[in-house]
Scaffold this motif. Structure first.
Motif, PDB file in Angstrom:
ATOM      1  N   VAL A  40      44.080  32.122  65.225  1.00 36.14           N
ATOM      2  CA  VAL A  40      44.625  32.540  66.518  1.00 36.14           C
ATOM      3  C   VAL A  40      44.755  34.054  66.549  1.00 36.14           C
ATOM      4  N   ASP A  41      44.259  34.650  67.603  1.00 33.35           N
ATOM      5  CA  ASP A  41      44.409  36.078  67.833  1.00 33.35           C
ATOM      6  C   ASP A  41      45.533  36.262  68.848  1.00 33.35           C
ATOM      7  N   LEU A  42      46.630  36.892  68.452  1.00 25.83           N
ATOM      8  CA  LEU A  42      47.784  36.945  69.338  1.00 25.83           C
ATOM      9  C   LEU A  42      48.512  38.284  69.259  1.00 25.83           C
ATOM     10  N   MET A  43      49.394  38.472  70.233  1.00 23.85           N
ATOM     11  CA  MET A  43      50.247  39.651  70.265  1.00 23.85           C
ATOM     12  C   MET A  43      51.691  39.207  70.107  1.00 23.85           C
ATOM     13  N   GLU A  44      52.429  39.938  69.307  1.00 20.47           N
ATOM     14  CA  GLU A  44      53.839  39.639  69.074  1.00 20.47           C
ATOM     15  C   GLU A  44      54.724  40.597  69.862  1.00 20.47           C
ATOM     16  N   PHE A  45      55.901  40.135  70.234  1.00 15.08           N
ATOM     17  CA  PHE A  45      56.860  40.985  70.946  1.00 15.08           C
ATOM     18  C   PHE A  45      57.217  42.186  70.086  1.00 15.08           C
ATOM     19  N   GLY A  46      57.141  43.383  70.690  1.00 11.47           N
ATOM     20  CA  GLY A  46      57.568  44.590  70.008  1.00 11.47           C
ATOM     21  C   GLY A  46      56.556  45.175  69.041  1.00 11.47           C
ATOM     22  N   ILE A  47      55.401  44.541  68.906  1.00  7.56           N
ATOM     23  CA  ILE A  47      54.378  45.042  67.987  1.00  7.56           C
ATOM     24  C   ILE A  47      53.112  45.324  68.778  1.00  7.56           C
ATOM     25  N   PRO A  48      52.647  46.577  68.770  1.00 11.91           N
ATOM     26  CA  PRO A  48      51.443  46.909  69.550  1.00 11.91           C
ATOM     27  C   PRO A  48      50.200  46.296  68.929  1.00 11.91           C
ATOM     28  N   GLY A  49      49.235  45.991  69.798  1.00  4.90           N
ATOM     29  CA  GLY A  49      47.978  45.452  69.320  1.00  4.90           C
ATOM     30  C   GLY A  49      48.065  43.977  68.998  1.00  4.90           C
ATOM     31  N   SER A  50      46.916  43.375  68.735  1.00  2.00           N
ATOM     32  CA  SER A  50      46.863  41.950  68.403  1.00  2.00           C
ATOM     33  C   SER A  50      46.556  41.758  66.934  1.00  2.00           C
ATOM     34  N   ARG A  51      46.895  40.579  66.425  1.00  3.68           N
ATOM     35  CA  ARG A  51      46.654  40.258  65.024  1.00  3.68           C
ATOM     36  C   ARG A  51      46.067  38.861  64.922  1.00  3.68           C
ATOM     37  N   ASP A  52      45.347  38.666  63.849  1.00  2.00           N
ATOM     38  CA  ASP A  52      44.758  37.362  63.534  1.00  2.00           C
ATOM     39  C   ASP A  52      45.674  36.579  62.603  1.00  2.00           C
ATOM     40  N   TYR A  53      45.896  35.321  62.920  1.00  2.00           N
ATOM     41  CA  TYR A  53      46.656  34.444  62.028  1.00  2.00           C
ATOM     42  C   TYR A  53      45.822  33.207  61.697  1.00  2.00           C
ATOM     43  N   TRP A  54      46.044  32.670  60.478  1.00  2.00           N
ATOM     44  CA  TRP A  54      45.343  31.472  60.032  1.00  2.00           C
ATOM     45  C   TRP A  54      46.333  30.363  59.732  1.00  2.00           C
ATOM     46  N   GLY A  55      45.905  29.134  60.018  1.00  2.00           N
ATOM     47  CA  GLY A  55      46.683  27.981  59.607  1.00  2.00           C
ATOM     48  C   GLY A  55      46.476  27.701  58.132  1.00  2.00           C
ATOM     49  N   GLN A  56      47.228  26.722  57.628  1.00  2.00           N
ATOM     50  CA  GLN A  56      47.177  26.417  56.201  1.00  2.00           C
ATOM     51  C   GLN A  56      45.981  25.541  55.840  1.00  2.00           C
ATOM     52  N   GLY A  57      45.333  24.976  56.841  1.00  2.00           N
ATOM     53  CA  GLY A  57      44.182  24.129  56.594  1.00  2.00           C
ATOM     54  C   GLY A  57      44.547  22.661  56.571  1.00  2.00           C
ATOM     55  N   THR A  58      43.646  21.845  57.085  1.00  2.00           N
ATOM     56  CA  THR A  58      43.834  20.396  57.046  1.00  2.00           C
ATOM     57  C   THR A  58      42.515  19.761  56.593  1.00  2.00           C
ATOM     58  N   GLN A  59      42.625  18.841  55.648  1.00  2.00           N
ATOM     59  CA  GLN A  59      41.430  18.246  55.045  1.00  2.00           C
ATOM     60  C   GLN A  59      40.861  17.144  55.945  1.00  2.00           C
ATOM     61  N   VAL A  60      39.554  17.231  56.177  1.00  2.00           N
ATOM     62  CA  VAL A  60      38.826  16.162  56.859  1.00  2.00           C
ATOM     63  C   VAL A  60      37.779  15.643  55.883  1.00  2.00           C
ATOM     64  N   THR A  61      37.862  14.372  55.574  1.00  2.00           N
ATOM     65  CA  THR A  61      36.916  13.749  54.649  1.00  2.00           C
ATOM     66  C   THR A  61      36.210  12.602  55.358  1.00  2.00           C
ATOM     67  N   VAL A  62      34.887  12.669  55.368  1.00  2.13           N
ATOM     68  CA  VAL A  62      34.084  11.634  56.014  1.00  2.13           C
ATOM     69  C   VAL A  62      33.338  10.872  54.928  1.00  2.13           C
ATOM     70  N   SER A  63      33.702   9.616  54.771  1.00  2.00           N
ATOM     71  CA  SER A  63      33.122   8.828  53.691  1.00  2.00           C
ATOM     72  C   SER A  63      33.226   7.348  54.009  1.00  2.00           C
ATOM     73  N   SER A  64      32.238   6.600  53.562  1.00  2.00           N
ATOM     74  CA  SER A  64      32.283   5.153  53.752  1.00  2.00           C
ATOM     75  C   SER A  64      32.878   4.481  52.513  1.00  2.00           C
TER      76      SER A  64
END
Length: 120
Positions: free
Chosen positions: A96-120
């Protein structure tokens, strides 16, 4: 700012999943939101992005099977994954590219990740 992902799991080929990523914290504005994935032994790659206005972009490998959407009021981005293939197995990360209150400019944030496994 925190990004919390959910919705991953184990699914059979041809199945579906819906991933969610909710942003929270002192957020003034959210620009682009997106999903990336990283398979074992491979580099992280773009899956899909969506702008504030709703314009979307997809990797060629997922076009027609994956749908990205967002709920601006909930500060949440979704990834609907259909017709899953074994090669879709990876850890999926939201970005997510977002702007925070009181901080100029935008920043990139990452989630922690979620595993997707496709298998029979």
């Amino acid at each position: 700012v925190q990004l919390v992902e959910s919705g991953g799991g184990l699914v059979q080929p041809g199945g579906s999943l819906r991933l969610s990523c909710e942003a929270s914290g002192s957020i003034a504005w959210i620009n682009a939101m997106g999903w990336y994935r990283q398979a074992p032994g491979k580099q992280r790659e773009l899956v899909a992005t969506i702008t504030m206005a709703g314009a979307t972009n997809y990797a060629d490998s997922v076009k027609g099977r994956f749908t990205i959407s967002r709920d601006n009021a909930k500060k949440t981005v979704y990834l609907q994954i259909n017709t899953l293939k074994t090669e879709d197995t990876a850890v999926y990360y939201c970005n997510v590219d977002l702007m925070e209150f009181g901080i100029p400019g935008s920043r990139d944030y990452w989630g922690q990740g979620t595993q997707v496994t496709v298998s029979s």
